[in-house]
Design an enzyme around this catalytic site. Structure first.
Site, PDB file in Angstrom:
ATOM      1  N   LYS A 207       4.239  32.395  -9.163  1.00  0.00           N
ATOM      2  CA  LYS A 207       5.141  31.850  -8.150  1.00  0.00           C
ATOM      3  C   LYS A 207       6.554  31.761  -8.729  1.00  0.00           C
ATOM      4  O   LYS A 207       6.751  31.360  -9.876  1.00  0.00           O
ATOM      5  CB  LYS A 207       4.656  30.460  -7.720  1.00  0.00           C
ATOM      6  CG  LYS A 207       5.441  29.836  -6.568  1.00  0.00           C
ATOM      7  CD  LYS A 207       4.832  28.496  -6.196  1.00  0.00           C
ATOM      8  CE  LYS A 207       5.561  27.816  -5.047  1.00  0.00           C
ATOM      9  NZ  LYS A 207       4.955  26.514  -4.696  1.00  0.00           N
ATOM     10  N   SER A 282       3.644  26.243   0.034  1.00  0.00           N
ATOM     11  CA  SER A 282       4.787  27.028  -0.389  1.00  0.00           C
ATOM     12  C   SER A 282       4.438  28.193  -1.326  1.00  0.00           C
ATOM     13  O   SER A 282       5.300  29.016  -1.630  1.00  0.00           O
ATOM     14  CB  SER A 282       5.797  26.118  -1.089  1.00  0.00           C
ATOM     15  OG  SER A 282       5.261  25.556  -2.280  1.00  0.00           O
ATOM     16  N   ILE A 303       1.886  20.104  -4.106  1.00  0.00           N
ATOM     17  CA  ILE A 303       2.137  18.672  -4.000  1.00  0.00           C
ATOM     18  C   ILE A 303       1.492  18.107  -2.737  1.00  0.00           C
ATOM     19  O   ILE A 303       1.040  16.976  -2.721  1.00  0.00           O
ATOM     20  CB  ILE A 303       3.654  18.363  -4.024  1.00  0.00           C
ATOM     21  CG1 ILE A 303       3.912  16.858  -4.185  1.00  0.00           C
ATOM     22  CG2 ILE A 303       4.341  18.876  -2.767  1.00  0.00           C
ATOM     23  CD1 ILE A 303       5.354  16.516  -4.421  1.00  0.00           C
ATOM     24  N   GLY A 304       1.419  18.913  -1.698  1.00  0.00           N
ATOM     25  CA  GLY A 304       0.793  18.473  -0.453  1.00  0.00           C
ATOM     26  C   GLY A 304       0.038  19.598   0.237  1.00  0.00           C
ATOM     27  O   GLY A 304      -0.068  19.620   1.461  1.00  0.00           O
ATOM     28  N   GLY A 305      -0.455  20.563  -0.569  1.00  0.00           N
ATOM     29  CA  GLY A 305      -1.204  21.677   0.005  1.00  0.00           C
ATOM     30  C   GLY A 305      -0.632  23.032  -0.318  1.00  0.00           C
ATOM     31  O   GLY A 305      -1.088  24.051   0.206  1.00  0.00           O
ATOM     32  N   SER A 306       0.362  23.119  -1.200  1.00  0.00           N
ATOM     33  CA  SER A 306       1.091  24.365  -1.422  1.00  0.00           C
ATOM     34  C   SER A 306       0.278  25.453  -2.106  1.00  0.00           C
ATOM     35  O   SER A 306       0.666  26.616  -2.073  1.00  0.00           O
ATOM     36  CB  SER A 306       2.362  24.100  -2.234  1.00  0.00           C
ATOM     37  OG  SER A 306       3.295  23.383  -1.462  1.00  0.00           O
TER      38      SER A 306
END
Length: 600
Positions: A207, A282, A303-306
């Site tokens: 990434k 992301s 952090i929240g599903g990336s």
């Protein structure tokens, strides 16, 4: 006013103006009341500074009026107009420079990909069948052939470079190639078999938000572009020490905080199963590249599903580990602004074997020598290989969000697969999931109303995926509400753990995003280790029309129903959850489900 009689007459005349000015400025500067124990001493000091300004203004006004009545007002209006024009000109120039930087950075990346394509073409004809056989190998088979010397690291690299460029031409999933990959592969081919490490010669996509020495790391923000970093991220150092070959960088959304995958520099990435749909974010470029077969292992952040959302949308495998189980040093600075819900770096893979192998390779002592702040918790083989039946919780209902029929079916298929293998599966409903997601999580992550990112976006070219969050951050928000949300976050962690322990669970399976991949460009209309289980069928679409199966209780359900037209064949799976530092339990659970579903 007390003691005013001792002041000179001129000061007494100016004092009322001072009082008005002081009261007007006080809230702007957050000052306390200017009168202290010294009586009017501070007022006089302020007055002495203010008087010359006011006197000059008065003299200018009188002089202009003596030349022509009304001239002072015209000049004042001209000054204001000039100031506004100057401000707009500066902003306009900054925006022009931002657009120029965005264009230059995007052109540089596209040129790099084109140069790699030309370099591969100049090497002459290739054995396409052999290369296709290489990129079709499972992680385990590829690993064995590289270790035995049946394949060289260079030829595997070349095969995946060509495959990645082909996927990029269709999906726009890459940002740029990593030019040092060939030198790494050449060095690996010189090693004797007994010197080869677990990931010897395995190509790894990365990434773009992870540091790579000599490359910039800008999160799609022009203010950070062309600023090369001077070190590799810790996780990249560990991968190289284990024999891996980082070979391409992958796309992401601007600012790294949306479920879309688009930014002004590199454009929009699309889904490998349906180009009209998004890959999630992301780590969307990673998900798309893996889903298209252009990589075997990838590294993302979550952090929240990336990590998990792109794996769902693209039908691949991913693991969000406990924060700092895998070192996070050397990640884009935008992801380090708050510490309550911290970012985790984790692996993604094309198959289950790849996810296990890369996790085992990362959780080793080399990581702890590179970063002494990472808890020294190496991979626990005994826990992973444990054969005693597990007690697993499951849930299919989400408060405020009705899961798609395919999502429910995937969970029930996973439940049946686990039960067939002798595991106990019991119903478990997470406490207050909607309140946790919307209030506690969002309150913690965006406690500064996005200011840490918005300060860079001020004069930048905004991608459509971030405009809503950018302007939302401009709205006022009571600080007490934020602090209250943060306090509740800690209480919720305890509440969730107690509910888990009360059921005596080893792990839990449930939905991640309660719908398949969304149409590209609509990801911002919803709020929200993973493995694929099934795909959307015509029967699932028909169930959406049945209000007893899929009630349209809100705008989300209505949008999902409408968006599901043309979604047949999209992947869907389950999220596997365990308590902190139980990655081995998650991988074991995922492997059990994957083996049962695929008959291996």
């Amino acid at each position: 006013m007390q003691n005013n009689t001792t002041l000179p007459t001129i000061l007494q005349e100016e004092l009322p103006h001072l009082q008005k000015t002081r009261l007007a400025l006080q809230p702007l500067h957050g000052k306390q009341h200017m009168r202290g124990e010294g009586g009017v001493g501070k007022e006089v000091t302020f007055l002495m500074m203010w008087m010359p300004v006011r006197r000059v203004g008065a003299h200018c006004h009188n002089y202009l009026e003596s030349i022509q009545p009304g001239l002072s007002r015209k000049v004042f209006a001209g000054v204001i107009a000039s100031s506004v024009i100057f401000h707009l000109t500066v902003r306009g120039y900054r925006y022009y420079r931002a657009r120029q930087t965005v264009r230059e950075r995007g052109d540089a990346a596209r040129e790099a990909c084109e140069n790699l394509r030309k370099m591969l073409e100049e090497e002459g004809p290739v054995d396409e069948q052999r290369e296709e056989a290489i990129v079709s190998l499972s992680m385990k088979d590829l690993q064995q052939k590289l270790r035995k010397g049946e394949l060289t690291a260079v030829e595997v690299l070349r095969a995946y470079q060509r495959k990645a460029l082909k996927a990029h031409a269709e999906l726009n999933c890459l940002t740029e190639p990593i030019w040092e990959a060939e030198a790494i592969a050449v060095e690996l081919d010189l090693l004797r078999p007994n010197q080869r490490k677990p990931l010897h010669g395995i190509p790894v996509s990365v990434k773009d938000s992870l540091f790579l020495e000599g490359y910039d790391c800008h999160a799609g923000l022009q203010a950070l572009a062309f600023q090369a970093v001077d070190r590799d991220a810790d996780v990249i150092q560990v991968l190289k020490s284990q024999g891996a070959v980082p070979f391409v960088r992958t796309n992401f959304p601007q600012g790294l905080m949306t479920y879309a995958c688009s930014n002004p520099m590199y454009g929009k990435t699309v889904n490998p199963h349906n180009p009209k749909r998004g890959p999630g974010g992301s780590s969307g470029g990673e998900g798309a590249l893996l889903g298209a077969g252009g990589s075997v292992i990838g590294i993302g952040s979550d952090i929240g599903g990336s990590i998990r959302i792109p794996t769902q949308m693209c039908g691949v495998y991913g693991l969000k580990p406990t924060v700092d189980r895998i070192a996070t040093a050397g990640i884009d600075p935008l992801e380090s602004g708050q510490s309550l819900v911290r970012v985790a770096v984790g692996p993604m893979a094309r198959d289950m074997g790849g996810l296990i192998e890369v996790t085992q390779a990362l959780l080793m002592h080399r990581m702890y020598s590179i970063n002494p702040y990472v808890p020294p918790v190496p991979f626990n083989e005994l826990l992973f290989e444990k054969e005693t039946p597990m007690r697993v919780g499951y849930y299919t209902r989400l408060e405020g969000a009705q899961p798609h029929p395919t999502c429910v079916r995937a969970i029930m298929e996973a439940k049946q697969a686990l039960e067939a293998r002798g595991h106990t599966v019991v119903e478990f409903q997470p406490p207050r999931p909607l309140e946790c997601a919307c209030d506690f999580f969002m309150g913690a992550v965006f406690a500064d109303d996005g200011e840490s990112t918005n300060k860079y976006l001020k004069d930048d070219v905004l991608d459509d995926s971030v405009t809503t969050s950018y302007y939302y951050g401009k709205l006022p928000r009571p600080v007490r509400y934020i602090i209250g949300s943060l306090i509740q976050l800690f209480a919720y962690k305890r509440e969730f753990t107690e509910a888990w322990q009360k059921k005596k669970l080893d792990a839990v399976i449930g939905p991640l995003m309660p719908f398949p991949a969304l149409t590209s460009g609509t990801e911002d209309k919803v709020l929200a280790g993973y493995l694929p289980v099934t795909k959307v069928t015509e029967e699932d679409i028909e169930k959406l029309k049945d209000p007893t199966v899929y009630p349209l209780t809100g705008s989300l359900e209505k949008h999902v129903k409408k968006d599901s037209e043309g979604s047949v064949g999209l992947p869907m799976g389950v999220q596997c959850i365990a308590l902190p530092y139980q990655e081995e339990v998650v991988l074991r659970l995922m492997q059990e489900i994957d083996s049962a579903i695929r008959g291996s």
